[in-house]
Design a protein around this motif. Sequence first.
Motif, PDB file in Angstrom:
ATOM      1  N   VAL A 151     -33.643 -41.797 -27.915  1.00  0.00           N
ATOM      2  CA  VAL A 151     -32.440 -41.015 -27.642  1.00  0.00           C
ATOM      3  C   VAL A 151     -31.471 -41.818 -26.778  1.00  0.00           C
ATOM      4  N   LEU A 152     -31.997 -42.569 -25.822  1.00  0.00           N
ATOM      5  CA  LEU A 152     -31.150 -43.433 -25.001  1.00  0.00           C
ATOM      6  C   LEU A 152     -30.439 -44.466 -25.880  1.00  0.00           C
ATOM      7  N   GLY A 153     -31.137 -45.004 -26.850  1.00  0.00           N
ATOM      8  CA  GLY A 153     -30.532 -45.951 -27.777  1.00  0.00           C
ATOM      9  C   GLY A 153     -29.376 -45.342 -28.550  1.00  0.00           C
ATOM     10  N   ILE A 154     -29.534 -44.104 -28.972  1.00  0.00           N
ATOM     11  CA  ILE A 154     -28.459 -43.410 -29.683  1.00  0.00           C
ATOM     12  C   ILE A 154     -27.269 -43.198 -28.759  1.00  0.00           C
ATOM     13  N   CYS A 155     -27.531 -42.810 -27.520  1.00  0.00           N
ATOM     14  CA  CYS A 155     -26.459 -42.545 -26.555  1.00  0.00           C
ATOM     15  C   CYS A 155     -25.707 -43.805 -26.146  1.00  0.00           C
ATOM     16  N   SER A 156     -26.352 -44.945 -26.201  1.00  0.00           N
ATOM     17  CA  SER A 156     -25.745 -46.168 -25.684  1.00  0.00           C
ATOM     18  C   SER A 156     -25.274 -47.131 -26.768  1.00  0.00           C
ATOM     19  N   GLU A 157     -25.399 -46.758 -28.038  1.00  0.00           N
ATOM     20  CA  GLU A 157     -25.094 -47.721 -29.103  1.00  0.00           C
ATOM     21  C   GLU A 157     -23.601 -47.968 -29.315  1.00  0.00           C
ATOM     22  N   HIS A 158     -22.738 -47.033 -28.937  1.00  0.00           N
ATOM     23  CA  HIS A 158     -21.296 -47.241 -29.135  1.00  0.00           C
ATOM     24  C   HIS A 158     -20.812 -48.369 -28.226  1.00  0.00           C
ATOM     25  N   LYS A 159     -19.935 -49.212 -28.744  1.00  0.00           N
ATOM     26  CA  LYS A 159     -19.483 -50.411 -28.025  1.00  0.00           C
ATOM     27  C   LYS A 159     -18.759 -50.101 -26.718  1.00  0.00           C
ATOM     28  N   ASP A 160     -18.199 -48.900 -26.577  1.00  0.00           N
ATOM     29  CA  ASP A 160     -17.467 -48.562 -25.356  1.00  0.00           C
ATOM     30  C   ASP A 160     -18.351 -48.020 -24.229  1.00  0.00           C
ATOM     31  N   VAL A 161     -19.599 -47.693 -24.518  1.00  0.00           N
ATOM     32  CA  VAL A 161     -20.481 -47.110 -23.505  1.00  0.00           C
ATOM     33  C   VAL A 161     -20.863 -48.182 -22.484  1.00  0.00           C
ATOM     34  N   THR A 162     -20.688 -47.843 -21.194  1.00  0.00           N
ATOM     35  CA  THR A 162     -21.029 -48.778 -20.126  1.00  0.00           C
ATOM     36  C   THR A 162     -22.342 -48.415 -19.424  1.00  0.00           C
ATOM     37  N   TYR A 163     -22.724 -47.149 -19.508  1.00  0.00           N
ATOM     38  CA  TYR A 163     -23.950 -46.677 -18.857  1.00  0.00           C
ATOM     39  C   TYR A 163     -24.394 -45.411 -19.568  1.00  0.00           C
ATOM     40  N   ALA A 164     -25.703 -45.254 -19.707  1.00  0.00           N
ATOM     41  CA  ALA A 164     -26.246 -44.026 -20.282  1.00  0.00           C
ATOM     42  C   ALA A 164     -27.567 -43.695 -19.602  1.00  0.00           C
ATOM     43  N   LYS A 165     -27.813 -42.408 -19.477  1.00  0.00           N
ATOM     44  CA  LYS A 165     -29.065 -41.921 -18.894  1.00  0.00           C
ATOM     45  C   LYS A 165     -29.523 -40.725 -19.717  1.00  0.00           C
ATOM     46  N   VAL A 166     -30.816 -40.683 -20.003  1.00  0.00           N
ATOM     47  CA  VAL A 166     -31.390 -39.576 -20.759  1.00  0.00           C
ATOM     48  C   VAL A 166     -32.621 -39.070 -20.026  1.00  0.00           C
ATOM     49  N   LYS A 167     -32.718 -37.750 -19.949  1.00  0.00           N
ATOM     50  CA  LYS A 167     -33.900 -37.089 -19.387  1.00  0.00           C
ATOM     51  C   LYS A 167     -34.364 -36.067 -20.415  1.00  0.00           C
ATOM     52  N   ILE A 168     -35.657 -36.117 -20.744  1.00  0.00           N
ATOM     53  CA  ILE A 168     -36.212 -35.141 -21.677  1.00  0.00           C
ATOM     54  C   ILE A 168     -37.363 -34.413 -21.003  1.00  0.00           C
ATOM     55  N   ASP A 169     -37.316 -33.092 -21.086  1.00  0.00           N
ATOM     56  CA  ASP A 169     -38.357 -32.222 -20.541  1.00  0.00           C
ATOM     57  C   ASP A 169     -39.237 -31.691 -21.667  1.00  0.00           C
ATOM     58  N   LYS A 170     -40.539 -31.605 -21.397  1.00  0.00           N
ATOM     59  CA  LYS A 170     -41.489 -30.901 -22.259  1.00  0.00           C
ATOM     60  C   LYS A 170     -41.919 -29.647 -21.488  1.00  0.00           C
ATOM     61  N   PRO A 171     -41.268 -28.516 -21.778  1.00  0.00           N
ATOM     62  CA  PRO A 171     -41.651 -27.288 -21.079  1.00  0.00           C
ATOM     63  C   PRO A 171     -43.116 -26.937 -21.368  1.00  0.00           C
ATOM     64  N   HIS A 172     -43.794 -26.424 -20.373  1.00  0.00           N
ATOM     65  CA  HIS A 172     -45.164 -25.920 -20.492  1.00  0.00           C
ATOM     66  C   HIS A 172     -46.182 -26.999 -20.870  1.00  0.00           C
ATOM     67  N   ALA A 173     -45.874 -28.266 -20.594  1.00  0.00           N
ATOM     68  CA  ALA A 173     -46.817 -29.342 -20.911  1.00  0.00           C
ATOM     69  C   ALA A 173     -48.014 -29.334 -19.963  1.00  0.00           C
ATOM     70  N   LEU A 174     -47.799 -28.844 -18.751  1.00  0.00           N
ATOM     71  CA  LEU A 174     -48.879 -28.724 -17.771  1.00  0.00           C
ATOM     72  C   LEU A 174     -49.050 -27.260 -17.391  1.00  0.00           C
ATOM     73  N   ARG A 175     -50.254 -26.883 -17.155  1.00  0.00           N
ATOM     74  CA  ARG A 175     -50.597 -25.476 -16.934  1.00  0.00           C
ATOM     75  C   ARG A 175     -49.821 -24.817 -15.801  1.00  0.00           C
ATOM     76  N   PHE A 176     -49.656 -25.473 -14.678  1.00  0.00           N
ATOM     77  CA  PHE A 176     -49.021 -24.831 -13.533  1.00  0.00           C
ATOM     78  C   PHE A 176     -47.627 -25.381 -13.235  1.00  0.00           C
ATOM     79  N   ALA A 177     -47.016 -26.031 -14.206  1.00  0.00           N
ATOM     80  CA  ALA A 177     -45.681 -26.605 -14.012  1.00  0.00           C
ATOM     81  C   ALA A 177     -44.715 -26.045 -15.057  1.00  0.00           C
ATOM     82  N   ASP A 178     -43.460 -25.942 -14.681  1.00  0.00           N
ATOM     83  CA  ASP A 178     -42.441 -25.490 -15.636  1.00  0.00           C
ATOM     84  C   ASP A 178     -42.287 -26.493 -16.771  1.00  0.00           C
ATOM     85  N   SER A 179     -42.324 -27.778 -16.436  1.00  0.00           N
ATOM     86  CA  SER A 179     -42.190 -28.808 -17.460  1.00  0.00           C
ATOM     87  C   SER A 179     -42.622 -30.154 -16.899  1.00  0.00           C
ATOM     88  N   VAL A 180     -42.726 -31.106 -17.812  1.00  0.00           N
ATOM     89  CA  VAL A 180     -42.894 -32.510 -17.467  1.00  0.00           C
ATOM     90  C   VAL A 180     -41.691 -33.219 -18.054  1.00  0.00           C
TER      91      VAL A 180
END
Length: 124
Positions: free
Chosen positions: A81-110
């Motif tokens: 996903v970061l590759g997709i976000c940063s592939e345009h020639k004008d992009v100078t910086y990109a950041k991607v965060k992906i959550d997996k909700p309910h991946a751990l029993r006592f956590a909202d997400s990982v």
Amino acid sequence: MMNAIIEITNLRLRTFIGFNDEEKTKQQDIVINAEIHYPLRSGCLEDQVSDALNYKTITKAIIKHVESGRFLLLEKLVADVLGICSEHKDVTYAKVKIDKPHALRFADSVSLSLDIHCNHTKEK
């Protein structure tokens, strides 16, 4: 020159993510947040669409890749996903965060985040 920052917030998709047997056969929810920086061209301030970075095109590419893919590791999915976000020639910086909700029993997400400073070279 001004910099523009596109933020895609809480894009909720489903995909195959994980390496356990159940994860390989059942799609899971994921939540994507992305930040994309690019220099703002003067035409954008004059409402010229052709000078803007098209966030709809980027989002559609993310959706297509995520929903049609299978991923063992969150790291691979985030890097793609970061590759997709940063592939345009004008992009100078990109950041991607992906959550997996309910991946751990006592956590909202990982979640996992990756970022990149882009130095696209102009085509000759």
